[in-house]
Design a protein around this motif. Structure first.
Motif, PDB file in Angstrom:
ATOM      1  N   ASN A 212       0.899  -1.353  -0.111  1.00 54.04           N
ATOM      2  CA  ASN A 212       0.031   0.031  -0.075  1.00 54.04           C
ATOM      3  C   ASN A 212       0.844   1.403   0.089  1.00 54.04           C
ATOM      4  O   ASN A 212       0.519   2.193  -0.925  1.00 54.04           O
ATOM      5  CB  ASN A 212      -0.852   0.018   1.073  1.00 54.04           C
ATOM      6  CG  ASN A 212      -1.820  -1.098   0.925  1.00 54.04           C
ATOM      7  OD1 ASN A 212      -2.457  -1.536  -0.008  1.00 54.04           O
ATOM      8  ND2 ASN A 212      -2.648  -1.335   2.095  1.00 54.04           N
ATOM      9  N   SER A 213       2.106   1.331   0.729  1.00 48.63           N
ATOM     10  CA  SER A 213       2.805   2.484   0.887  1.00 48.63           C
ATOM     11  C   SER A 213       4.211   2.241   0.364  1.00 48.63           C
ATOM     12  O   SER A 213       5.093   3.044   0.646  1.00 48.63           O
ATOM     13  CB  SER A 213       2.800   2.877   2.387  1.00 48.63           C
ATOM     14  OG  SER A 213       3.283   2.024   3.331  1.00 48.63           O
ATOM     15  N   SER A 214       4.254   1.263  -0.202  1.00 49.78           N
ATOM     16  CA  SER A 214       5.818   1.046  -0.677  1.00 49.78           C
ATOM     17  C   SER A 214       5.894   0.239  -2.068  1.00 49.78           C
ATOM     18  O   SER A 214       4.940  -0.597  -2.319  1.00 49.78           O
ATOM     19  CB  SER A 214       6.539   0.143   0.435  1.00 49.78           C
ATOM     20  OG  SER A 214       6.180  -1.102   0.508  1.00 49.78           O
ATOM     21  N   TYR A 215       7.068   0.277  -2.362  1.00 49.52           N
ATOM     22  CA  TYR A 215       7.348  -0.576  -3.716  1.00 49.52           C
ATOM     23  C   TYR A 215       8.989  -0.886  -3.740  1.00 49.52           C
ATOM     24  O   TYR A 215       9.740  -0.006  -3.468  1.00 49.52           O
ATOM     25  CB  TYR A 215       7.136   0.328  -5.148  1.00 49.52           C
ATOM     26  CG  TYR A 215       7.470  -0.567  -6.377  1.00 49.52           C
ATOM     27  CD1 TYR A 215       6.756  -1.412  -6.919  1.00 49.52           C
ATOM     28  CD2 TYR A 215       8.816  -0.179  -6.770  1.00 49.52           C
ATOM     29  CE1 TYR A 215       7.092  -1.884  -8.103  1.00 49.52           C
ATOM     30  CE2 TYR A 215       9.285  -0.891  -8.011  1.00 49.52           C
ATOM     31  CZ  TYR A 215       8.481  -1.706  -8.720  1.00 49.52           C
ATOM     32  OH  TYR A 215       8.865  -2.418  -9.621  1.00 49.52           O
ATOM     33  N   ILE A 216       9.180  -2.148  -3.822  1.00 49.97           N
ATOM     34  CA  ILE A 216      10.838  -2.583  -3.845  1.00 49.97           C
ATOM     35  C   ILE A 216      10.980  -3.478  -4.960  1.00 49.97           C
ATOM     36  O   ILE A 216      10.043  -4.492  -5.449  1.00 49.97           O
ATOM     37  CB  ILE A 216      10.883  -3.568  -2.367  1.00 49.97           C
ATOM     38  CG1 ILE A 216      10.520  -2.841  -1.201  1.00 49.97           C
ATOM     39  CG2 ILE A 216      12.061  -4.101  -2.545  1.00 49.97           C
ATOM     40  CD1 ILE A 216      10.548  -3.633   0.032  1.00 49.97           C
ATOM     41  N   ALA A 217      12.086  -3.193  -5.278  1.00 48.99           N
ATOM     42  CA  ALA A 217      12.462  -3.881  -6.733  1.00 48.99           C
ATOM     43  C   ALA A 217      13.969  -4.133  -6.554  1.00 48.99           C
ATOM     44  O   ALA A 217      14.729  -3.442  -6.221  1.00 48.99           O
ATOM     45  CB  ALA A 217      12.387  -3.123  -8.035  1.00 48.99           C
ATOM     46  N   LEU A 218      14.251  -5.455  -6.716  1.00 54.60           N
ATOM     47  CA  LEU A 218      15.579  -5.956  -6.500  1.00 54.60           C
ATOM     48  C   LEU A 218      15.990  -6.572  -7.882  1.00 54.60           C
ATOM     49  O   LEU A 218      15.087  -7.274  -8.635  1.00 54.60           O
ATOM     50  CB  LEU A 218      15.849  -7.187  -5.418  1.00 54.60           C
ATOM     51  CG  LEU A 218      15.549  -6.792  -4.023  1.00 54.60           C
ATOM     52  CD1 LEU A 218      15.530  -7.880  -3.072  1.00 54.60           C
ATOM     53  CD2 LEU A 218      16.573  -5.553  -3.730  1.00 54.60           C
TER      54      LEU A 218
ATOM     55  N   THR B 264       9.750   9.374  -0.567  1.00 60.12           N
ATOM     56  CA  THR B 264      10.818   9.130  -0.250  1.00 60.12           C
ATOM     57  C   THR B 264      11.360   8.088  -1.260  1.00 60.12           C
ATOM     58  O   THR B 264      10.609   7.196  -1.311  1.00 60.12           O
ATOM     59  CB  THR B 264      11.064   9.053   0.992  1.00 60.12           C
ATOM     60  OG1 THR B 264      10.413   9.891   1.933  1.00 60.12           O
ATOM     61  CG2 THR B 264      12.679   8.946   1.500  1.00 60.12           C
ATOM     62  N   PHE B 265      12.714   8.447  -1.801  1.00 61.18           N
ATOM     63  CA  PHE B 265      13.353   7.146  -2.486  1.00 61.18           C
ATOM     64  C   PHE B 265      14.513   6.818  -1.899  1.00 61.18           C
ATOM     65  O   PHE B 265      15.444   7.758  -1.560  1.00 61.18           O
ATOM     66  CB  PHE B 265      13.616   8.062  -4.183  1.00 61.18           C
ATOM     67  CG  PHE B 265      12.438   8.204  -4.748  1.00 61.18           C
ATOM     68  CD1 PHE B 265      11.697   7.238  -5.648  1.00 61.18           C
ATOM     69  CD2 PHE B 265      11.848   9.724  -4.787  1.00 61.18           C
ATOM     70  CE1 PHE B 265      10.705   7.508  -6.331  1.00 61.18           C
ATOM     71  CE2 PHE B 265      10.879   9.835  -5.452  1.00 61.18           C
ATOM     72  CZ  PHE B 265      10.003   9.099  -6.289  1.00 61.18           C
ATOM     73  N   PHE B 266      14.828   5.579  -1.921  1.00 58.06           N
ATOM     74  CA  PHE B 266      15.975   5.120  -1.603  1.00 58.06           C
ATOM     75  C   PHE B 266      16.797   4.325  -2.463  1.00 58.06           C
ATOM     76  O   PHE B 266      16.009   3.527  -3.220  1.00 58.06           O
ATOM     77  CB  PHE B 266      15.933   4.267  -0.222  1.00 58.06           C
ATOM     78  CG  PHE B 266      15.212   4.695   0.755  1.00 58.06           C
ATOM     79  CD1 PHE B 266      16.095   5.557   1.670  1.00 58.06           C
ATOM     80  CD2 PHE B 266      13.806   4.702   1.126  1.00 58.06           C
ATOM     81  CE1 PHE B 266      15.680   6.024   2.737  1.00 58.06           C
ATOM     82  CE2 PHE B 266      13.328   5.261   2.331  1.00 58.06           C
ATOM     83  CZ  PHE B 266      14.428   6.009   3.108  1.00 58.06           C
ATOM     84  N   ARG B 267      18.177   4.531  -2.712  1.00 57.00           N
ATOM     85  CA  ARG B 267      19.034   3.474  -3.721  1.00 57.00           C
ATOM     86  C   ARG B 267      19.746   2.582  -3.000  1.00 57.00           C
ATOM     87  O   ARG B 267      20.232   2.519  -1.876  1.00 57.00           O
ATOM     88  CB  ARG B 267      19.803   4.600  -4.512  1.00 57.00           C
ATOM     89  CG  ARG B 267      19.045   5.332  -5.534  1.00 57.00           C
ATOM     90  CD  ARG B 267      20.197   5.971  -6.147  1.00 57.00           C
ATOM     91  NE  ARG B 267      20.737   5.491  -7.178  1.00 57.00           N
ATOM     92  CZ  ARG B 267      21.564   5.981  -7.978  1.00 57.00           C
ATOM     93  NH1 ARG B 267      22.186   7.092  -7.815  1.00 57.00           N
ATOM     94  NH2 ARG B 267      22.305   5.402  -8.843  1.00 57.00           N
TER      95      ARG B 267
END
Length: 145
Positions: free
Chosen positions: A115-121, A142-145
């Protein structure tokens, strides 16, 4: 690269430059094939001057190569009438195919959507992967690398 508007500008610019160079060659008989090739290469670089030297170097080199292909096509068209029609139809058609082809490469792509996040590996990624982000006024993203 995949903006048809830009390609139509470049294609039109190429045609106008070709007409101008051919008119110059008719008016000045001392212009040889080598000088015409130099004019085509110069025209390939000139269109990128307003965008800075880095674009002149990178885009100009691509533009110069494209102008040489264009010159080769016009040269061959004078020698062979059948080639003229094939080149006039196939060159824009091939450009359209290239523009609409997705060259994205993904290796071991894994993604999780919540709902509040998206993760791609992934192990390897080259290209484009659009991720729609919906936010309302006042929310923080907010974006994280």
């Amino acid at each position: 690269m995949n903006n048809p508007y830009l390609w139509s500008i470049f294609y039109g610019y190429g045609i106008i430059c070709s007409i101008f160079i051919d008119l110059l060659a008719v008016k000045i008989p001392k212009i040889t094939g080598t000088i015409k090739i130099a004019f085509y290469v110069l025209a390939g670089y000139l269109i990128f001057l307003p965008f800075g030297w880095m674009m002149v170097i990178v885009g100009g080199t691509v533009g110069a190569l494209c102008s040489l292909v264009f010159y080769f096509g016009t040269y061959m068209a004078r020698k062979n009438a059948f080639f003229k029609y094939i080149f006039a139809i196939c060159a824009p058609f091939i450009l359209c195919i290239i523009l609409n082809t997705d060259f994205t490469v993904k290796k071991d792509w894994r993604e999780w959507k919540r709902n509040s996040s998206y993760i791609a590996l992934f192990d390897y990624f080259h290209g484009e992967h659009a991720i729609p982000i919906y936010a309302e006024k006042g929310q923080t993203i907010t974006f994280f690398r």
